[in-house]
Design a protein around this motif. Structure first.
Motif, PDB file in Angstrom:
ATOM      1  N   TYR A  45      11.881 -20.081 -68.962  1.00 21.93           N
ATOM      2  CA  TYR A  45      10.533 -20.254 -69.530  1.00 21.93           C
ATOM      3  C   TYR A  45      10.542 -19.927 -71.025  1.00 21.93           C
ATOM      4  CZ  TYR A  45       9.170 -19.863 -64.601  1.00 21.93           C
ATOM      5  OH  TYR A  45       9.057 -20.031 -63.237  1.00 21.93           O
ATOM      6  N   ARG A  46       9.566 -20.503 -71.717  1.00 20.46           N
ATOM      7  CA  ARG A  46       9.296 -20.121 -73.100  1.00 20.46           C
ATOM      8  C   ARG A  46       7.997 -19.330 -73.131  1.00 20.46           C
ATOM      9  NH1 ARG A  46       8.155 -24.736 -77.560  1.00 20.46           N
ATOM     10  NH2 ARG A  46       6.322 -25.007 -76.235  1.00 20.46           N
ATOM     11  N   ILE A  47       7.970 -18.252 -73.902  1.00 25.91           N
ATOM     12  CA  ILE A  47       6.734 -17.494 -74.054  1.00 25.91           C
ATOM     13  C   ILE A  47       5.898 -18.136 -75.157  1.00 25.91           C
ATOM     14  CG2 ILE A  47       5.704 -15.265 -74.618  1.00 25.91           C
ATOM     15  CD1 ILE A  47       8.198 -13.890 -73.601  1.00 25.91           C
TER      16      ILE A  47
ATOM     17  N   ALA B 208      -0.929 -14.454 -73.640  1.00 22.73           N
ATOM     18  CA  ALA B 208       0.358 -15.152 -73.622  1.00 22.73           C
ATOM     19  C   ALA B 208       0.653 -15.620 -72.210  1.00 22.73           C
ATOM     20  CB  ALA B 208       1.466 -14.225 -74.121  1.00 22.73           C
ATOM     21  N   LYS B 209       1.493 -16.616 -72.117  1.00 23.55           N
ATOM     22  CA  LYS B 209       1.896 -17.100 -70.798  1.00 23.55           C
ATOM     23  C   LYS B 209       3.316 -17.657 -70.854  1.00 23.55           C
ATOM     24  CE  LYS B 209       0.151 -21.889 -70.912  1.00 23.55           C
ATOM     25  NZ  LYS B 209      -0.706 -22.875 -70.212  1.00 23.55           N
ATOM     26  N   LEU B 210       3.885 -17.876 -69.676  1.00 23.86           N
ATOM     27  CA  LEU B 210       5.215 -18.451 -69.557  1.00 23.86           C
ATOM     28  C   LEU B 210       5.086 -19.954 -69.340  1.00 23.86           C
ATOM     29  CD1 LEU B 210       6.992 -15.846 -67.234  1.00 23.86           C
ATOM     30  CD2 LEU B 210       7.068 -15.999 -69.728  1.00 23.86           C
ATOM     31  N   GLN B 211       5.734 -20.718 -70.187  1.00 23.97           N
ATOM     32  CA  GLN B 211       5.729 -22.173 -70.056  1.00 23.97           C
ATOM     33  C   GLN B 211       7.082 -22.620 -69.519  1.00 23.97           C
ATOM     34  OE1 GLN B 211       5.687 -24.394 -73.738  1.00 23.97           O
ATOM     35  NE2 GLN B 211       4.637 -26.131 -72.798  1.00 23.97           N
ATOM     36  N   PRO B 212       7.132 -23.263 -68.340  1.00 24.03           N
ATOM     37  CA  PRO B 212       8.416 -23.745 -67.813  1.00 24.03           C
ATOM     38  C   PRO B 212       9.121 -24.627 -68.845  1.00 24.03           C
ATOM     39  CG  PRO B 212       6.705 -23.952 -66.150  1.00 24.03           C
ATOM     40  CD  PRO B 212       6.009 -23.581 -67.423  1.00 24.03           C
ATOM     41  N   VAL B 213      10.400 -24.402 -69.021  1.00 21.30           N
ATOM     42  CA  VAL B 213      11.108 -25.122 -70.080  1.00 21.30           C
ATOM     43  C   VAL B 213      11.101 -26.638 -69.831  1.00 21.30           C
ATOM     44  CG1 VAL B 213      13.419 -24.974 -69.032  1.00 21.30           C
ATOM     45  CG2 VAL B 213      13.172 -25.004 -71.515  1.00 21.30           C
ATOM     46  N   ARG B 214      11.066 -27.052 -68.555  1.00 17.77           N
ATOM     47  CA  ARG B 214      11.045 -28.493 -68.257  1.00 17.77           C
ATOM     48  C   ARG B 214       9.683 -29.122 -68.537  1.00 17.77           C
ATOM     49  NH1 ARG B 214      14.345 -31.126 -64.939  1.00 17.77           N
ATOM     50  NH2 ARG B 214      13.472 -32.883 -66.095  1.00 17.77           N
TER      51      ARG B 214
ATOM     52  N   GLY C 145      -8.046 -19.946 -78.533  1.00 19.00           N
ATOM     53  CA  GLY C 145      -7.546 -21.006 -79.404  1.00 19.00           C
ATOM     54  C   GLY C 145      -6.360 -21.735 -78.788  1.00 19.00           C
ATOM     55  N   LYS C 146      -5.726 -22.559 -79.589  1.00 16.23           N
ATOM     56  CA  LYS C 146      -4.564 -23.309 -79.117  1.00 16.23           C
ATOM     57  C   LYS C 146      -3.354 -22.376 -78.993  1.00 16.23           C
ATOM     58  CE  LYS C 146      -5.288 -28.100 -80.570  1.00 16.23           C
ATOM     59  NZ  LYS C 146      -4.706 -29.220 -81.350  1.00 16.23           N
ATOM     60  N   PHE C 147      -2.534 -22.666 -78.001  1.00 16.08           N
ATOM     61  CA  PHE C 147      -1.285 -21.933 -77.861  1.00 16.08           C
ATOM     62  C   PHE C 147      -0.311 -22.352 -78.968  1.00 16.08           C
ATOM     63  CE2 PHE C 147      -2.714 -21.097 -73.504  1.00 16.08           C
ATOM     64  CZ  PHE C 147      -2.313 -19.777 -73.365  1.00 16.08           C
ATOM     65  N   TRP C 148       0.550 -21.415 -79.343  1.00 16.10           N
ATOM     66  CA  TRP C 148       1.588 -21.657 -80.320  1.00 16.10           C
ATOM     67  C   TRP C 148       2.949 -21.636 -79.636  1.00 16.10           C
ATOM     68  CZ3 TRP C 148       1.226 -21.603 -85.957  1.00 16.10           C
ATOM     69  CH2 TRP C 148      -0.090 -21.664 -86.410  1.00 16.10           C
ATOM     70  N   ALA C 149       3.820 -22.548 -80.060  1.00 14.16           N
ATOM     71  CA  ALA C 149       5.180 -22.572 -79.518  1.00 14.16           C
ATOM     72  C   ALA C 149       5.951 -21.324 -79.943  1.00 14.16           C
ATOM     73  CB  ALA C 149       5.907 -23.824 -79.994  1.00 14.16           C
ATOM     74  N   ARG C 150       5.569 -20.757 -81.078  1.00 11.10           N
ATOM     75  CA  ARG C 150       6.212 -19.543 -81.566  1.00 11.10           C
ATOM     76  C   ARG C 150       5.335 -18.342 -81.217  1.00 11.10           C
ATOM     77  NH1 ARG C 150       8.044 -21.628 -87.627  1.00 11.10           N
ATOM     78  NH2 ARG C 150       8.768 -23.691 -86.955  1.00 11.10           N
ATOM     79  N   THR C 151       5.989 -17.225 -80.994  1.00  9.35           N
ATOM     80  CA  THR C 151       5.247 -16.037 -80.579  1.00  9.35           C
ATOM     81  C   THR C 151       5.784 -14.813 -81.319  1.00  9.35           C
ATOM     82  OG1 THR C 151       4.457 -14.813 -78.641  1.00  9.35           O
ATOM     83  CG2 THR C 151       6.734 -15.587 -78.578  1.00  9.35           C
TER      84      THR C 151
END
Length: 304
Positions: free
Chosen positions: A58-60, A260-266, A67-73
């Motif tokens: 996963y990516r955090i 924050a949340k975990l985004q499955p890498v796929r 607001g919008k989620f950011w790919a960077r944390t």
């Protein structure tokens, strides 16, 4: 099919040349279109499949309020995740795109580059073609893809050679020299991020890393791999609380204002609307619509 039938078919084609040519052109065009659509579909749907244990990686991603989620944390996750019981391994890196490197008298602009921790190579299953991956933990090391090594040092062994970093991500810091520690096989094109060079975090980048870790900036790309059978929700509930010992009292909004949340890498390549993605994304619905069109073309071609 008998020889007589083949001859009959050829005779009919020759009698109606114009119609036959139009039919054959339509058939060829339809077949080509179907092949292009299917090739594109299977390329897109395979994104990030090659990442080791992708199903539990996963990516955090994080955001302020609603607001919008950011790919960077937060870079502080590099320390906060150390003693978590759910995480088998993790890695953290910074983007350093548009880096300007000097090699002897030549200057090169590198569009995709990262500043990575010592776990980066193993976490993403990168193949080291030469050098030692352990040297990522040393100050001022740089790893090149095979293509970059051949560009910088054609016909020469790049190991031990020095490159001068003058700029990264638009920051004119003139950080200093980096020594080539290894040559890597690059990630496949069907990956949501990429790199041409990888810098070690120690040395010239150490001060910047400390500054980012000590503040609540959305600057780091953080990935985790959970133990088998661990639900993502078990870690998600702790993602903000684990940062409080590291970031409580820093300037800016309190940590309780973030989530924050975990985004499955796929899922990364198929999730539009996230800020600061490294590469373009698409929607699965659009891919399946395109697949339907390709199959329809193939069906119509078969019927005709």
């Amino acid at each position: 099919m008998s020889t007589h039938n083949i001859k009959l078919a050829i005779r009919n084609l020759l009698k109606q040349k114009s119609f036959s040519l139009i039919s054959l052109a339509g058939l060829a065009t339809s077949l080509a279109a179907s092949i292009v659509v299917l090739t594109y579909f299977f390329h897109e749907i395979s994104f990030d499949k090659h990442i080791p244990d992708a199903e539990r990686t996963y990516r955090i991603i994080s955001r302020l309020g609603q607001g919008k989620f950011w790919a960077r944390t937060f870079a502080a996750y590099g320390d906060a995740l150390e003693n978590t019981t759910q995480v088998e391994s993790y890695t953290s890196f910074l983007n350093a795109g548009n880096s300007i490197l000097h090699v002897d008298e030549s200057e090169y602009t590198i569009e995709e580059a990262v500043v990575a921790d010592t776990a980066f190579i193993n976490f993403f299953g990168l193949e080291l073609l030469s050098g030692r991956k352990e040297d990522m933990g040393l100050p001022n090391q740089i790893y090149l893809t095979k293509e970059m090594a051949e560009t910088f040092f054609p016909g020469e062994d790049p190991l031990g050679r020095d490159l001068y970093l003058r700029q990264f991500e638009g920051v004119n810091d003139s950080l200093g020299y980096f020594t080539v520690a290894g040559v890597l096989r690059p990630l496949p094109d069907n990956t949501h991020f990429g790199f041409h060079v990888v810098f070690s975090q120690k040395g010239h980048f150490a001060e910047r890393m400390k500054h980012i870790k000590d503040n609540n900036y959305s600057a780091a790309n953080v990935y985790v791999r959970l133990y088998n059978g661990t639900p993502a929700a078990d870690l998600e509930t702790e993602l903000i609380d684990m940062l409080i010992p590291y970031l409580e009292g820093v300037p800016g909004p309190p940590m309780e204002a973030f989530n924050a949340k975990l985004q499955p890498v796929r899922d990364i390549h198929f999730t539009p609307g996230i800020n600061r993605e490294s590469r373009p994304v698409t929607r699965r619905s659009m891919l399946y619509l395109l697949l339907s069109v390709g199959l329809l073309i193939l069906l119509l071609m078969t019927l005709n």
